[in-house]
Design an enzyme around this catalytic site. Structure first.
Site, short mmCIF file in Angstrom:
data_model
loop_
_atom_site.label_atom_id
_atom_site.label_comp_id
_atom_site.label_asym_id
_atom_site.label_seq_id
_atom_site.Cartn_x
_atom_site.Cartn_y
_atom_site.Cartn_z
N LYS A 1 3.56 80.83 -31.06
CA LYS A 1 4.75 79.97 -31.08
C LYS A 1 4.73 79.01 -32.27
O LYS A 1 5.78 78.61 -32.75
CB LYS A 1 4.90 79.21 -29.76
CG LYS A 1 5.24 80.14 -28.61
CD LYS A 1 6.00 79.47 -27.48
CE LYS A 1 6.43 80.52 -26.46
NZ LYS A 1 7.07 80.00 -25.27
N LYS B 1 6.23 93.65 -26.42
CA LYS B 1 6.76 93.41 -25.07
C LYS B 1 8.25 93.08 -25.13
O LYS B 1 8.74 92.52 -26.11
CB LYS B 1 5.97 92.32 -24.34
CG LYS B 1 6.32 90.91 -24.72
CD LYS B 1 5.84 89.93 -23.64
CE LYS B 1 6.44 88.56 -23.91
NZ LYS B 1 6.31 87.61 -22.86
N LYS C 1 13.09 88.01 -24.00
CA LYS C 1 14.47 87.54 -24.01
C LYS C 1 14.82 86.84 -25.31
O LYS C 1 15.99 86.66 -25.61
CB LYS C 1 14.75 86.64 -22.80
CG LYS C 1 13.87 85.41 -22.64
CD LYS C 1 14.25 84.69 -21.37
CE LYS C 1 13.36 83.55 -20.93
NZ LYS C 1 11.97 83.78 -20.72
P1 ATP Z 1 10.22 84.34 -24.36
O1 ATP Z 1 10.72 85.67 -24.80
O2 ATP Z 1 11.25 83.26 -24.40
O3 ATP Z 1 8.90 83.95 -24.94
P2 ATP Z 1 9.51 85.69 -21.99
O4 ATP Z 1 10.64 86.66 -21.85
O5 ATP Z 1 8.21 86.19 -22.45
O6 ATP Z 1 9.96 84.46 -22.83
P3 ATP Z 1 8.55 83.84 -19.96
O7 ATP Z 1 9.50 82.79 -19.49
O8 ATP Z 1 7.48 83.42 -20.88
O9 ATP Z 1 9.38 85.04 -20.55
O10 ATP Z 1 7.89 84.57 -18.74
C1 ATP Z 1 8.37 84.60 -17.42
C2 ATP Z 1 7.58 85.58 -16.59
O11 ATP Z 1 7.94 86.91 -16.91
C3 ATP Z 1 6.07 85.52 -16.79
O12 ATP Z 1 5.41 85.78 -15.57
C4 ATP Z 1 5.81 86.60 -17.78
O13 ATP Z 1 4.49 87.04 -17.77
C5 ATP Z 1 6.79 87.66 -17.30
N1 ATP Z 1 7.20 88.55 -18.38
C6 ATP Z 1 7.77 88.20 -19.53
N2 ATP Z 1 8.03 89.27 -20.31
C7 ATP Z 1 7.58 90.35 -19.60
C8 ATP Z 1 7.55 91.76 -19.86
N3 ATP Z 1 8.03 92.27 -20.98
N4 ATP Z 1 7.02 92.57 -18.93
C9 ATP Z 1 6.55 92.07 -17.78
N5 ATP Z 1 6.54 90.75 -17.47
C10 ATP Z 1 7.05 89.89 -18.37
#
Ligand code: ATP
Ligand code: LTN
Length: 333
Positions: free
Chosen positions: A113, A195, A198
């Protein structure tokens, strides 16, 4: 015997993807009977990167409604906003006094980040895992369901709990991570090595829980596949493996069953079927979320009740911590 305690949370930092849903909320829903569950919205955590205040407020209502639409039950489980329970910020301060800048600056998420938000490397970004440790330790959680990306933060939480307990005497339960097997990591539809996220600049990489059927079908049609033509899992087939996982999770079939079902089918046909399964899976959730969102008063009331229940539990731990470190309790009167 008392049920084990589960705590987890998501940041209300945008519309969730099917990765967040499959990796997190979908698993939580099934845990509610077996465990005492607390599901938090980590709104304080979102402030570690720039947020538009009006957007943050809207996202917080959106995510609460989505929790409910996905089947999180506000009676069985405690649903609340992190910022509604001051004990989270208070315990963070105490835990800061047993955390080292060296270990925090080594966290992968902090490094990632910091690169991504080079114009805003703030103290909160570095302290993010300490606040997360406070979230967990306040409730004496036994199990913390998280995606694979949060494993390092959970290890730090365990380290801080042990360090505090060693210095001040037994205070915190040392929590275990729970990382689901298949949903643990859903990959980008455009770059199956990364991964699904969003905050991806390319919206074709993710499917949001708000995408309508036409958008979902289009995104799967464009999904990157691999060489060859077989529909099977394998290290040489990251794109198809990801699609098989997504299909299996939405259809409730095992990955083996999915492979059998699509034996001999072509990629185009398979992608269409995955798209249809996903669209059919998220449509009722989206409709229910939008229905709930119309009644902000209901959401406010529910969050307020959740905050009371959470604060009661959190304050018990916080009082114990304050006492252990030698702070004088206030005597009223
Ligand atoms: P950002 O993209 O804004 O960094 P993010 O999509 O990774 O955010 P978080 O808010 O950090 O989402 O995570 C919320 C939850 O969803 C956490 O438990 C995280 O491990 C899970 N998660 C996020 N992305 C994935 C993915 N691609 N597959 C499975 N679980 C996920
Ligand atoms: N950092 C987590 C969100 C989070 C969390 C928590 C998860 C904040 N506090 C406590 C589990 C337990 C993430 O998923 N990005």
């Amino acid at each position: 015997m008392d049920k084990k305690i589960i705590l987890s949370g998501i940041q209300p930092s945008g519309i969730l993807t099917i990765g967040n849903y499959l990796g997190a909320i979908k698993n939580w829903e099934t845990m509610q009977d077996e465990y005492d569950c607390l599901f938090m919205l980590a709104d304080l955590h979102t402030l570690t990167v720039k947020q538009d205040p009006a957007r943050l407020r809207a996202n917080t209502y959106e995510l609460t409604a989505l929790y409910l639409a996905c089947g999180l039950d506000p009676v069985k489980s405690v649903l609340f906003l992190q910022s509604h329970v001051p004990a989270h910020a208070e315990l963070t301060w105490i835990l800061n006094t047993v955390s080292y800048p060296g270990e925090l600056s080594r966290m992968t998420q902090f490094k990632d980040k910091s690169l991504k938000h080079a114009d805003n490397i703030n103290m909160g970004l570095m302290d993010y895992p300490v606040l997360m440790a406070a979230d967990i330790l306040l409730y004496q959680a036994d199990v913390v369901p998280i995606g694979a990306d949060q494993k390092q933060h959970l290890e730090l939480t365990r380290d801080l709990a042990v360090r505090f307990n060693n210095r001040y005497g037994e205070t915190f339960k040392v929590p275990e991570a729970y990382i689901g097997k298949m949903g643990a990591k859903i990959y980008s539809l455009q770059e199956p090595g990364r991964k699904m996220s969003k905050s991806d600049e390319n919206p074709n990489g993710f499917v949001s829980m708000d995408d309508d059927e036409a958008t979902v079908l289009r995104k799967f049609k464009r999904a990157v596949t691999d060489s060859g033509s077989e529909i099977r899992r394998g290290e040489d087939k990251p794109g198809i493996t990801n699609l098989i996982n997504i299909y299996s999770l939405f259809s409730g079939k095992s990955a083996e069953e999915t492979e059998r079902e699509f034996e001999g089918a072509g990629y185009a046909d398979f992608k269409k079927r995955v798209g249809e399964a996903v669209a059919a899976g998220i449509e009722p959730i989206r409709a229910e979320k939008n229905r709930i969102l119309k009644d902000k008063g209901y959401i406010d009331k529910l969050l307020s009740e959740g905050a009371d229940r959470a604060a009661y539990l959190a304050n018990k731990t916080l009082r114990k911590v304050y006492k252990k470190v030698g702070l004088v309790p206030r005597v009223k009167g």
